[in-house]
Write a protein that holds these residues in place. Sequence first.
Motif, PDB file in Angstrom:
ATOM      1  N   GLN A 192      57.990 -68.817 -26.841  1.00 43.41           N
ATOM      2  CA  GLN A 192      58.555 -70.131 -26.578  1.00 43.41           C
ATOM      3  C   GLN A 192      57.641 -71.232 -27.112  1.00 43.41           C
ATOM      4  O   GLN A 192      56.450 -71.030 -27.337  1.00 43.41           O
ATOM      5  N   ILE A 193      58.267 -72.403 -27.295  1.00 45.42           N
ATOM      6  CA  ILE A 193      57.513 -73.632 -27.555  1.00 45.42           C
ATOM      7  C   ILE A 193      57.893 -74.634 -26.469  1.00 45.42           C
ATOM      8  O   ILE A 193      59.078 -74.849 -26.198  1.00 45.42           O
ATOM      9  N   ARG A 194      56.883 -75.227 -25.853  1.00 39.76           N
ATOM     10  CA  ARG A 194      57.128 -76.350 -24.943  1.00 39.76           C
ATOM     11  C   ARG A 194      56.656 -77.621 -25.645  1.00 39.76           C
ATOM     12  O   ARG A 194      55.471 -77.783 -25.912  1.00 39.76           O
ATOM     13  N   PHE A 195      57.621 -78.476 -25.982  1.00 42.92           N
ATOM     14  CA  PHE A 195      57.292 -79.744 -26.624  1.00 42.92           C
ATOM     15  C   PHE A 195      57.065 -80.801 -25.553  1.00 42.92           C
ATOM     16  O   PHE A 195      57.888 -80.968 -24.649  1.00 42.92           O
ATOM     17  N   VAL A 196      55.951 -81.504 -25.666  1.00 44.06           N
ATOM     18  CA  VAL A 196      55.656 -82.599 -24.745  1.00 44.06           C
ATOM     19  C   VAL A 196      55.566 -83.882 -25.561  1.00 44.06           C
ATOM     20  O   VAL A 196      54.745 -83.988 -26.487  1.00 44.06           O
ATOM     21  N   PRO A 203      52.559 -88.704 -20.820  1.00 44.32           N
ATOM     22  CA  PRO A 203      53.543 -87.638 -21.057  1.00 44.32           C
ATOM     23  C   PRO A 203      54.901 -87.999 -20.479  1.00 44.32           C
ATOM     24  O   PRO A 203      54.998 -88.622 -19.415  1.00 44.32           O
ATOM     25  N   LEU A 204      55.963 -87.597 -21.197  1.00 45.74           N
ATOM     26  CA  LEU A 204      57.327 -87.882 -20.780  1.00 45.74           C
ATOM     27  C   LEU A 204      58.004 -86.604 -20.295  1.00 45.74           C
ATOM     28  O   LEU A 204      57.673 -85.507 -20.750  1.00 45.74           O
ATOM     29  N   PRO A 205      58.975 -86.712 -19.405  1.00 41.52           N
ATOM     30  CA  PRO A 205      59.770 -85.525 -19.038  1.00 41.52           C
ATOM     31  C   PRO A 205      60.588 -85.056 -20.243  1.00 41.52           C
ATOM     32  O   PRO A 205      60.813 -85.798 -21.200  1.00 41.52           O
ATOM     33  N   GLY A 206      61.026 -83.810 -20.181  1.00 39.44           N
ATOM     34  CA  GLY A 206      61.690 -83.200 -21.321  1.00 39.44           C
ATOM     35  C   GLY A 206      62.941 -83.915 -21.787  1.00 39.44           C
ATOM     36  O   GLY A 206      63.265 -83.900 -22.981  1.00 39.44           O
ATOM     37  N   ASP A 207      63.671 -84.578 -20.873  1.00 41.43           N
ATOM     38  CA  ASP A 207      64.909 -85.224 -21.296  1.00 41.43           C
ATOM     39  C   ASP A 207      64.672 -86.569 -21.989  1.00 41.43           C
ATOM     40  O   ASP A 207      65.624 -87.273 -22.323  1.00 41.43           O
ATOM     41  N   PHE A 208      63.405 -86.924 -22.230  1.00 42.43           N
ATOM     42  CA  PHE A 208      63.098 -88.157 -22.960  1.00 42.43           C
ATOM     43  C   PHE A 208      62.754 -87.874 -24.426  1.00 42.43           C
ATOM     44  O   PHE A 208      62.435 -88.789 -25.169  1.00 42.43           O
ATOM     45  N   ILE A 209      62.803 -86.613 -24.840  1.00 44.45           N
ATOM     46  CA  ILE A 209      62.679 -86.259 -26.253  1.00 44.45           C
ATOM     47  C   ILE A 209      63.811 -85.311 -26.606  1.00 44.45           C
ATOM     48  O   ILE A 209      64.367 -84.631 -25.733  1.00 44.45           O
ATOM     49  N   ASP A 210      64.153 -85.287 -27.892  1.00 42.55           N
ATOM     50  CA  ASP A 210      65.301 -84.481 -28.300  1.00 42.55           C
ATOM     51  C   ASP A 210      65.126 -84.055 -29.752  1.00 42.55           C
ATOM     52  O   ASP A 210      64.528 -84.772 -30.561  1.00 42.55           O
ATOM     53  N   PHE A 211      65.684 -82.880 -30.100  1.00 38.96           N
ATOM     54  CA  PHE A 211      65.545 -82.329 -31.451  1.00 38.96           C
ATOM     55  C   PHE A 211      66.899 -82.062 -32.096  1.00 38.96           C
ATOM     56  O   PHE A 211      67.005 -81.255 -33.002  1.00 38.96           O
ATOM     57  N   GLY A 218      65.768 -78.292 -39.275  1.00 39.10           N
ATOM     58  CA  GLY A 218      64.664 -78.183 -38.328  1.00 39.10           C
ATOM     59  C   GLY A 218      64.215 -76.751 -38.107  1.00 39.10           C
ATOM     60  O   GLY A 218      64.742 -75.815 -38.699  1.00 39.10           O
ATOM     61  N   PHE A 219      63.213 -76.589 -37.245  1.00 39.35           N
ATOM     62  CA  PHE A 219      62.720 -75.251 -36.928  1.00 39.35           C
ATOM     63  C   PHE A 219      63.833 -74.446 -36.287  1.00 39.35           C
ATOM     64  O   PHE A 219      64.726 -74.991 -35.630  1.00 39.35           O
ATOM     65  N   LYS A 220      63.802 -73.149 -36.500  1.00 34.56           N
ATOM     66  CA  LYS A 220      64.870 -72.286 -35.979  1.00 34.56           C
ATOM     67  C   LYS A 220      64.505 -71.861 -34.550  1.00 34.56           C
ATOM     68  O   LYS A 220      63.541 -71.140 -34.319  1.00 34.56           O
ATOM     69  N   GLY A 221      65.292 -72.339 -33.608  1.00 34.06           N
ATOM     70  CA  GLY A 221      65.043 -72.021 -32.211  1.00 34.06           C
ATOM     71  C   GLY A 221      66.284 -72.282 -31.383  1.00 34.06           C
ATOM     72  O   GLY A 221      67.282 -72.826 -31.866  1.00 34.06           O
ATOM     73  N   THR A 222      66.236 -71.881 -30.116  1.00 31.72           N
ATOM     74  CA  THR A 222      67.353 -72.067 -29.193  1.00 31.72           C
ATOM     75  C   THR A 222      66.877 -72.878 -28.002  1.00 31.72           C
ATOM     76  O   THR A 222      65.885 -72.510 -27.346  1.00 31.72           O
ATOM     77  N   PHE A 223      67.558 -73.981 -27.727  1.00 31.55           N
ATOM     78  CA  PHE A 223      67.179 -74.830 -26.598  1.00 31.55           C
ATOM     79  C   PHE A 223      67.259 -74.025 -25.303  1.00 31.55           C
ATOM     80  O   PHE A 223      68.232 -73.322 -25.050  1.00 31.55           O
ATOM     81  N   ALA A 224      66.220 -74.166 -24.445  1.00 31.97           N
ATOM     82  CA  ALA A 224      66.184 -73.423 -23.187  1.00 31.97           C
ATOM     83  C   ALA A 224      66.300 -74.331 -21.974  1.00 31.97           C
ATOM     84  O   ALA A 224      67.123 -74.082 -21.078  1.00 31.97           O
ATOM     85  N   ASP A 225      65.508 -75.445 -21.942  1.00 40.88           N
ATOM     86  CA  ASP A 225      65.509 -76.246 -20.721  1.00 40.88           C
ATOM     87  C   ASP A 225      64.740 -77.543 -20.934  1.00 40.88           C
ATOM     88  O   ASP A 225      63.807 -77.610 -21.742  1.00 40.88           O
ATOM     89  N   TRP A 233      61.944 -74.513 -25.889  1.00 46.93           N
ATOM     90  CA  TRP A 233      62.785 -73.821 -26.865  1.00 46.93           C
ATOM     91  C   TRP A 233      62.327 -72.378 -27.000  1.00 46.93           C
ATOM     92  O   TRP A 233      61.123 -72.100 -27.034  1.00 46.93           O
ATOM     93  N   ASN A 234      63.301 -71.455 -27.050  1.00 46.77           N
ATOM     94  CA  ASN A 234      63.003 -70.063 -27.379  1.00 46.77           C
ATOM     95  C   ASN A 234      63.009 -69.911 -28.896  1.00 46.77           C
ATOM     96  O   ASN A 234      63.887 -70.447 -29.582  1.00 46.77           O
ATOM     97  N   VAL A 235      62.037 -69.178 -29.426  1.00 50.08           N
ATOM     98  CA  VAL A 235      61.938 -69.047 -30.886  1.00 50.08           C
ATOM     99  C   VAL A 235      61.615 -67.601 -31.260  1.00 50.08           C
ATOM    100  O   VAL A 235      61.100 -66.820 -30.450  1.00 50.08           O
ATOM    101  N   GLN A 236      61.957 -67.266 -32.507  1.00 47.39           N
ATOM    102  CA  GLN A 236      61.555 -65.992 -33.088  1.00 47.39           C
ATOM    103  C   GLN A 236      60.418 -66.250 -34.071  1.00 47.39           C
ATOM    104  O   GLN A 236      60.389 -67.285 -34.735  1.00 47.39           O
ATOM    105  N   PHE A 237      59.500 -65.310 -34.150  1.00 46.77           N
ATOM    106  CA  PHE A 237      58.308 -65.501 -34.980  1.00 46.77           C
ATOM    107  C   PHE A 237      58.394 -64.680 -36.253  1.00 46.77           C
ATOM    108  O   PHE A 237      59.018 -63.616 -36.268  1.00 46.77           O
ATOM    109  N   PRO A 238      57.742 -65.184 -37.323  1.00 42.27           N
ATOM    110  CA  PRO A 238      57.003 -66.449 -37.377  1.00 42.27           C
ATOM    111  C   PRO A 238      57.944 -67.646 -37.437  1.00 42.27           C
ATOM    112  O   PRO A 238      59.080 -67.527 -37.877  1.00 42.27           O
ATOM    113  N   VAL A 239      57.449 -68.799 -36.975  1.00 44.04           N
ATOM    114  CA  VAL A 239      58.180 -70.054 -37.096  1.00 44.04           C
ATOM    115  C   VAL A 239      57.744 -70.683 -38.416  1.00 44.04           C
ATOM    116  O   VAL A 239      56.603 -71.099 -38.570  1.00 44.04           O
TER     117      VAL A 239
END
Length: 283
Positions: A192-196, A203-211, A218-225, A233-239
């Motif tokens: 996973q990647i946790r973007f802050v 620091p902002l809560p997650g709903d204050f940024i968006d991809f 963009g990077f290949k991933g699936t939004f998680a929460d 975001w859940n991701v497969q490696f390598p990114v």
Amino acid sequence: MKYNNRKIFRFLIAGIAGATLLTGACTKIPQEGSIAPDINYKNRKQFAISGLQQSIGDFQSSSSTLPLKFEIMDIREPSGKSVSALSQELPVVRYKEAIVGNESPEELLLKSDTVMVPSVTINEHTGRLEVLEGNLIPAGEYHFDIQVSNQSGSKLLKDALVLEFKEFDVLSWSSGMAKQPEIERVGDSPNQIRFVGYLNDQPLPGDFIDFTKSRSTGFKGTFADDTNDGEIWNVQFPVKESDTYCTWKIVTDEGGVEQVDYESYNFNFVLGLPGSYVIRLYK
């Protein structure tokens, strides 16, 4: 016309001496079947990203007799790290027959074999190091001793190439960001990647940024929460490298009236080894 024998002798001696000096001033051309002293690589120090497929190392043009053959003789990591990950074998598909382009999956399967290949090999004809995708090479500086051979013999090049592997890297970022994004690997799992997102260093809560903007590039991933401490975001490696946009939701108070604006900035990054990462983005 008559010549004095003594003058003729002096003329011959002077000619021989001049020819000797001229020969000594010229670069000697290696004889057929020789290995020239000029064999080496351009830019001996190279950089690589763990997990990614790469072809590394340009061999300097040489006056040695061709063809040359290359072989890895030894690999070292000066700080004492294990080099076993470089020889770890990975599955690679090799095709036995020509591909015409309209084969079914079943037909492709019949035309191919899966073979096990070390994570790092050398092309014996070009001298380039071939790094396979999916390798698990940890960060470190790896020194390669490479033997170069032709029909007359061989020469060992100590530290012929030095590869510095990074497990992740920030490649570029928008000038609109307050500073370079930061990447931290925080665990071996989950993938996973946790973007802050930070606004004015807070620091902002997650709903204050968006991809969602430009997701096709963009990077290949699936939004998680969206969580209080970032967007996951859940991701497969390598990114792999991709032009990724992050949008900040910016809320201000204008005379008691809440104003909401959105600002988007792009950045490029790569993650090599599987695991859990935190990426901090600053506005």
